[in-house]
Every structure is written in C-alpha cells, then in structure tokens.
Design a protein around this motif. Structure first.
Motif, mmCIF file in Angstrom:
data_model
loop_
_atom_site.group_PDB
_atom_site.id
_atom_site.type_symbol
_atom_site.label_atom_id
_atom_site.label_comp_id
_atom_site.label_asym_id
_atom_site.label_seq_id
_atom_site.Cartn_x
_atom_site.Cartn_y
_atom_site.Cartn_z
ATOM 1 N N GLY A 175 8.881 32.641 136.254
ATOM 2 C CA GLY A 175 10.468 33.659 135.253
ATOM 3 C C GLY A 175 10.075 34.471 133.839
ATOM 4 O O GLY A 175 10.888 34.404 133.162
ATOM 5 N N ARG A 176 8.420 33.883 134.186
ATOM 6 C CA ARG A 176 8.283 34.171 132.997
ATOM 7 C C ARG A 176 8.709 33.428 131.318
ATOM 8 O O ARG A 176 8.229 33.250 130.253
ATOM 9 N N GLY A 177 9.269 32.000 131.871
ATOM 10 C CA GLY A 177 9.438 30.772 130.772
ATOM 11 C C GLY A 177 7.890 30.137 130.765
ATOM 12 O O GLY A 177 7.984 29.539 129.562
ATOM 13 N N ALA A 178 6.621 30.177 131.107
ATOM 14 C CA ALA A 178 5.611 30.102 130.554
ATOM 15 C C ALA A 178 4.706 30.973 131.685
ATOM 16 O O ALA A 178 4.739 31.965 132.688
ATOM 17 N N ILE A 179 3.212 31.611 130.885
ATOM 18 C CA ILE A 179 1.907 32.380 131.347
ATOM 19 C C ILE A 179 0.791 31.450 130.532
ATOM 20 O O ILE A 179 0.645 30.808 130.414
ATOM 21 N N ARG A 180 -0.215 31.481 131.920
ATOM 22 C CA ARG A 180 -1.892 31.098 131.828
ATOM 23 C C ARG A 180 -1.872 32.830 132.138
ATOM 24 O O ARG A 180 -2.333 32.867 132.811
ATOM 25 N N PRO A 181 -2.566 32.512 130.824
ATOM 26 C CA PRO A 181 -3.649 33.961 129.897
ATOM 27 C C PRO A 181 -5.048 33.220 131.095
ATOM 28 O O PRO A 181 -5.681 31.709 130.928
#
Length: 256
Positions: free
Chosen positions: A143-149
C-alpha cells in the motif's frame, strides 16, 4: 565520548509515526525518500587523475558505509547526457530525516563535495494510497508504505503538483477520475511506479519515480496520461529527470 560518523547499529522505527494497517496487519513504517541531484564543477575535471581517484574513493566509502539492508538504502544514477544541469543522482530511502541529513553531510564533507553543486533535491515520504490500485507489484504490495527500488536500468523522476480545485472535489469524484489514470498505468506493466508524498516537508506535493528497462514504454505512458480527464488538474509536473542506473564507481567515473 565523541559521536562517530557511522550510523547506529540499530535504528528505531520512524519518529514520524507508523500508519495503521487498513488490512488488520501491523502498522506500516513510513519511509523517508530523497532524490539529490549533483552537478560537478569543471575545476574538478582538471585535477590530476590520482587526486580525482582519491576523491571518488572517499565518496564511495561513505556511500557504502551507510547502506544497511532494510534500514538505509541508496542508489546511484547518472544523468550525464540526459540533463544539462545535473550529472549524478543519489536516491536514498531510510526511516529518519536526521539520518538522511547526516549521510548527505558526510558525502559533502568528502573532498569531492567541495566541487559539487546541488541544483535539485526532492524530499518525500511513503504513504498509503487513498485509491484502490489492483497491481500486485513491489510498489503497491504494501500500500505504498514501503518501496523497494533498483531493479531496472532506467529511472524517470519528477516533482508533481495538483491544482487546488482537485482537493475541493468529492472523494467519489476523485476516485472516478483516478480509475482512468490507474487503468492507463496498468496497461504498461513494464513500467514500475513509485509515488511518494511531500505535503509540508518540501515544495512539491508528490515525487513520482518510474523504473523501467524500456524507456519507450514510459514515453508512451506519459503521452496517454496527458489524454486522460484527470490531467486538467495537474498544476506542474516538471522538471523531469531521465537517469541511468549505475554503481557508485561507474557513476563517478562518468563525471571524469
């Protein structure tokens, strides 16, 4: 005892609070996200090669020391040839503005820091989307609480503002308009979207970062988004930065 420059071994959850999960799970730790764009001064390029190599090594040492899995991540990108006003992008994701501040200060305290200008810098934070997005990739899975780029060769970044009339629309109307916007995005599965929020912590309202191995897909996506009804509520969505993912060593070597 004097404070060391190294990051602490253990970091608390963000002091800015964790968002409760809307699905009954544990609270989501919200991430601090920063895009710093650097321009190298021409005087640095005229230094002897061994001196430039030492400058690069000091910068890389700080960069690598701060990278801690699951807590503080930085990625480097080159903008040489894609922007006239920047040469290097450092994308950092962490859980504390204080730590971001310390890390950037240490980078600028290295010898090459005296030759770097910062024409653009964007600060943002992750947050759960208000809209239903049926896309099970890493950018939406929490839910966009974390991103993994970092899984793609190219990164396209820009700050974004909505018009004030947008915020006066009912939530029902905003969701209706967003449905078309989301549907267009889902038709380009090779483009990964990372949306972060800047309300009150930087000039822009959002920072959007698209990752892909296919720049042509991103170009077509943006063109189609211009044709959606919601686009009339865009106040500003530039400057746009086209970035090439490189290791810190390779990104610095392209400076000279």
């Amino acid at each position: 005892m004097a404070e060391t420059s190294a990051p602490p071994a253990e970091r608390p959850a963000s002091s800015y609070g964790a968002q409760p999960s809307t699905h009954g799970g544990p609270p989501v730790r919200r991430q601090i996200v920063a895009f710093s764009f650097y321009k190298i001064l021409p005087e640095w390029k005229r230094l002897p090669a061994d001196e430039r190599a030492a400058h690069k090594a000091a910068f890389i040492e700080v960069f690598n020391r701060w990278n801690t899995p699951g807590e503080f991540l930085s990625l480097t990108y080159s903008t040489v040839g894609t922007r006239g006003d920047t040469d290097l992008c450092v994308w950092s994701i962490c859980y504390s503005i204080e730590e971001l501040n310390r890390m950037r200060a240490e980078l600028l305290a290295t010898p090459i820091g005296g030759y770097l200008e910062i024409p653009h810098s964007f600060l943002a934070m992750t947050k759960r989307s208000q809209y239903q997005i049926d896309r099970e990739d890493e950018s939406e899975g929490e839910g966009r609480g974390a991103i993994r780029p970092g899984g793609h060769k190219y990164l396209f970044v820009y700050p974004f503002w909505k018009t004030r009339p947008w915020y006066l629309l009912s939530m029902e109307e905003r969701r209706r308009l967003m449905e078309e916007h989301i549907r267009v995005g889902l038709s380009f599965p090779r483009v990964k979207l990372n949306t972060t929020y800047s309300f009150g912590i930087d000039d822009q309202e959002f920072v959007v970062a698209f990752e892909t191995n296919f720049p042509e897909d991103f170009l077509d996506l943006v063109q189609q988004l211009r044709e959606t009804e919601i686009s009339i509520y865009t106040l500003k969505d530039y400057p746009i930065f086209s970035c090439v993912r490189l290791t810190p060593e390779d990104a610095l070597n392209r400076l000279g």
